[in-house]
Motif scaffolding. Structure first.
Motif, short mmCIF file in Angstrom:
data_model
loop_
_atom_site.label_atom_id
_atom_site.label_comp_id
_atom_site.label_asym_id
_atom_site.label_seq_id
_atom_site.Cartn_x
_atom_site.Cartn_y
_atom_site.Cartn_z
N ASP A 273 60.02 8.69 46.28
CA ASP A 273 61.06 9.79 46.80
C ASP A 273 62.45 9.72 46.45
OD1 ASP A 273 61.52 8.10 48.76
OD2 ASP A 273 60.56 9.10 50.35
N SER A 274 62.83 8.55 45.68
CA SER A 274 64.04 8.20 45.44
C SER A 274 64.26 7.05 44.17
CB SER A 274 65.02 7.69 46.62
OG SER A 274 64.41 6.46 46.76
N THR A 275 65.26 7.08 43.63
CA THR A 275 65.27 6.04 42.69
C THR A 275 65.33 4.81 43.24
OG1 THR A 275 66.56 7.64 41.26
CG2 THR A 275 66.68 5.30 40.72
N TRP A 276 65.86 4.82 44.34
CA TRP A 276 66.07 3.17 44.83
C TRP A 276 64.63 2.76 45.29
CZ3 TRP A 276 69.00 -0.88 45.30
CH2 TRP A 276 68.77 -1.88 46.29
N ALA A 277 63.99 3.59 45.96
CA ALA A 277 62.61 2.96 46.19
C ALA A 277 61.68 2.95 45.15
CB ALA A 277 61.87 4.40 47.13
#
Length: 716
Positions: A273-277
């Motif tokens: 749900d995010s690029t970081w994740a």
């Protein structure tokens, strides 16, 4: 300029949109045999592109069919339109076209082609719109059109001073038949073109208004990163995603295959749900690859193979006149040398990224894309949808240099979106970008030449390196069609015995275009060799070239190089070098001056660059492009390269693929030749002459010839 008729291969169409706007554009029919003017009342169902649209508020909207990746087309194209249309630049709004070659013709932003390929059309369209608006105003006032003129988005009646805003005239103008011919301005009358106007996109880029690929967001969009096989032809053996799926935000993990030319690269994609994740999930991933059954290349082996090929094979003849081999065999005064250039990464500041939304009846893509028409065709074919169901949207690009004209990253994003049944943004890390390629191929050259009575009696060149075209064909019996790219055409008129050949070399490393394409490597070899030939003849490098570059424009360019660099007043303990190359219809000559620091190390004192690009738009943009080319050329010549060990790229990021720093960059003076020749390219031709001019300057200072790039400037 003479009265301008409509371009032969295009239709010009003018259309009223329910009386609300005046629209002009070129239509590219599939089977056009001759030009026709389509009248405003002919609504035959043609879906034409409105390159220029003027609404009832007087606002001008330009549809830019090419990408803006720093080269300045976002400024230059409006500058052309504003000149002939007689509007203020602040009244022009620029939007990017979607991929559609039927409407826009070629949309590839490459080959330094945006201005040189469209400026005549844009001048014609803008002047046509201006004349129609003048006619509409004259009709309203019942006065001769010759008594009216256009200025700052208005038509003015000279005798009375009456004036009307363009917005007040578009409805009437849209009902007129476009004139078959319009007179374009003389260059001496330009008010905007050839002026160093500030770029319109600079404020937008500094205040965050510009949308780059990474800025694009869609409702319900997920994020993806991919762990790809570091060897192109390796396969996925297995993966363990148990730890990855425990990372907060990670949704799915699955195999994906990306097409790279005529082969594929396996990967494991992490959806979150995010690029970081997604990135954290990727770190927890455990993958095993099967890299058996193909060669694991090493850099040393590549160049050893090049040298063997150049010594043992004549190669595929690209161009030959006279009998250079026979003359060289008998010659007494001759040289026979090898030049080598490295593999290079594009290293755009913005890594690759792409947003894709796959739906059963439609696919839509957003991103930093250099070739939206190519992407549209590729996705249409691979996912078996009609082209009109594939929508490709260009964002601004944070650099491209040819890499973002490739089709791998867009296809992969669409495939991932299809698998997850949702829109997705795929983001590449810097490490992905550098280790995956494709790269500029490293190429080796053999130059043989002889001098008789102070004149060139024979030249013979052979090149060995990967051919980009060989990725798309099984027929390998033709030479590289860019074998002479960078070598000035007038040489062929003066040198009677000369030949160029391509010695085919195949290697499973993905390679493709890089800024100035083959001229970036050819230019180093061919111009370095001309400098060596001048030394063999005991002659000044520029005087030597004068004898063979008899074309008037070349002679004028050499005059300019001599004048601005103080060539004839060189001092002791200073090294001066020169090179002149041509690509994309533009010739650039550079003079480089070097000397030694107090500690004995060589330093670059100054670069003088003279560009003959014919007709041009904005001198400040040209200077910026040449300066950028010198910086990129400096890096490729003295600082960075891509190397391979056991089939793996050894470089990972900017800590080991180093970039030039501000302190490395010498002053660069750029001069533009003034003439009325057709426009040439600007974004790329400034790069090829730098390396041979630099190494020539080092030879002038130290007596040492450098024939292999990159080299350590501090170790010379």
């Amino acid at each position: 300029m003479e009265t301008n008729a409509i371009s032969r291969r295009n239709f010009l169409r003018v259309s009223g949109l329910a009386g609300t706007a005046l629209c002009l554009g070129f239509y590219f029919p599939a089977n056009a045999k001759k030009e026709e003017l389509i009248s405003t009342t002919d609504q035959s169902g043609f879906d034409f592109n409105a390159w220029i649209r003027i609404d009832t508020n007087g606002k001008v909207t330009l549809t830019d069919h090419r990408a803006e990746m720093g080269q300045g087309s976002y400024q230059s194209v409006p500058q052309i339109i504003a000149e002939e249309l007689e509007v203020d630049l602040k009244d022009i709004n620029v939007i990017f076209a979607q991929g559609n070659p039927t409407k826009f013709g070629s949309q590839i932003t490459g080959g330094s082609s945006t201005i040189r390929g469209s400026y005549k059309k844009l001048l014609k369209l803008s002047a046509t719109a201006r004349e129609m608006l003048i006619t509409a105003a004259a009709n309203q006032w019942s006065v001769p059109a010759n008594d009216c003129y256009a200025e700052s988005g208005h038509v003015i009646h000279k005798p009375s001073g009456k004036k009307l805003n363009y917005g007040e005239l578009v409805t009437d103008a849209s009902k007129l038949t476009a004139p078959a011919e319009v007179k374009l301005k003389e260059i001496s009358k330009y008010k905007l073109i050839r002026k160093p106007l500030a770029r319109m996109d600079t404020p937008m880029k500094t205040n965050g208004e510009v949308i780059f690929g990474l800025d694009k967001k869609l409702p319900g969009m997920l994020y993806a990163v991919v762990e790809r096989n570091p060897r192109l032809r390796g396969k996925l053996k297995s993966f363990d995603s148990s730890a990855t799926l425990k990372v907060l935000g990670v949704k799915q993990v699955f195999k994906v295959q990306m097409f790279v030319f005529n082969t594929t690269r396996d990967g494991v994609v992490v959806i979150a749900d995010s690029t970081w994740a997604a990135m954290q999930g990727r770190k927890a991933l455990r993958v095993e690859w099967d890299d058996t059954g193909f060669e694991h290349v090493n850099t040393a082996g590549i160049y050893k193979a090049h040298e063997e090929l150049l010594k043992k094979q004549e190669g595929l003849s690209f161009k030959k006149q006279g009998e250079p081999s026979q003359i060289l065999e008998k010659a007494g005064k001759k040289i026979d040398v090898i030049y080598q250039t490295p593999y290079q990464m594009h290293a755009a500041m913005e890594p690759l990224n792409c947003v894709a939304h796959y739906q059963k009846d439609k696919i839509e893509i957003w991103g930093p894309i250099q070739a939206p028409d190519w992407v549209q065709g590729d996705i249409s074919t691979k996912f078996k949808l009609p082209k009109e169901s594939v929508i490709v949207n260009m964002t601004f690009l944070g650099g491209g240099f040819g890499r973002k004209a490739f089709l791998d990253y867009t296809q992969e994003a669409v495939e991932i979106s299809k698998q997850i049944a949702a829109p997705v943004q795929v983001v590449w890390s810097r490490e992905d970008d550098i280790t995956q390629g494709p790269y500029r191929a490293g190429i080796s050259y053999r130059g043989e030449g002889s001098i008789e009575n102070g004149e060139i009696s024979a030249l013979k060149f052979k090149m060995a390196g990967q051919n980009i075209d060989h990725w798309n064909t099984t027929k390998r019996d033709k030479p590289n069609d860019s074998t002479t790219e960078g070598f000035l055409k007038p040489y062929f008129d003066s040198i009677k015995n000369i030949s160029f050949a391509d010695v085919p070399y195949e290697m499973p490393l993905p390679n493709m275009w890089w800024r100035s394409v083959y001229a970036s490597t050819n230019g180093f070899a061919y111009e370095s060799f001309m400098n060596e030939m001048a030394a063999l003849a005991g002659q000044d490098q520029l005087d030597f070239r004068r004898k063979y570059l008899k074309d008037e424009r070349c002679q004028q360019l050499i005059d300019k190089m001599e004048a601005v660099s103080g060539w004839k007043n060189r001092k002791k303990n200073e090294g001066y070098g020169v090179a002149i190359t041509e690509c994309f219809e533009t010739t650039v000559g550079q003079v480089v001056k070097v000397s030694r620091h107090a500690d004995g190390k060589v330093k670059i004192d100054k670069v003088w660059a003279v560009m003959d690009c014919g007709w041009y738009v904005n001198p400040d943009i040209i200077k910026a492009q040449v300066e950028g080319s010198v910086v990129m050329g400096l890096g490729a010549a003295t600082i960075h390269e891509i190397t391979f060990k056991d089939g793996l790229v050894e470089q990972k990021n900017f800590y080991d693929y180093l970039m030039p720093r501000m302190s490395d960059i010498p002053p660069v003076e750029v001069y533009i030749m003034e003439n009325t020749a057709d426009a040439g390219g600007v974004g790329e031709p400034g790069l090829p002459p730098f390396a041979p001019a630099l190494t020539d300057a080092i030879f002038d200072l130290t007596g040492k010839r450098i024939r292999k790039l990159p080299f350590n400037l501090n170790a010379v």
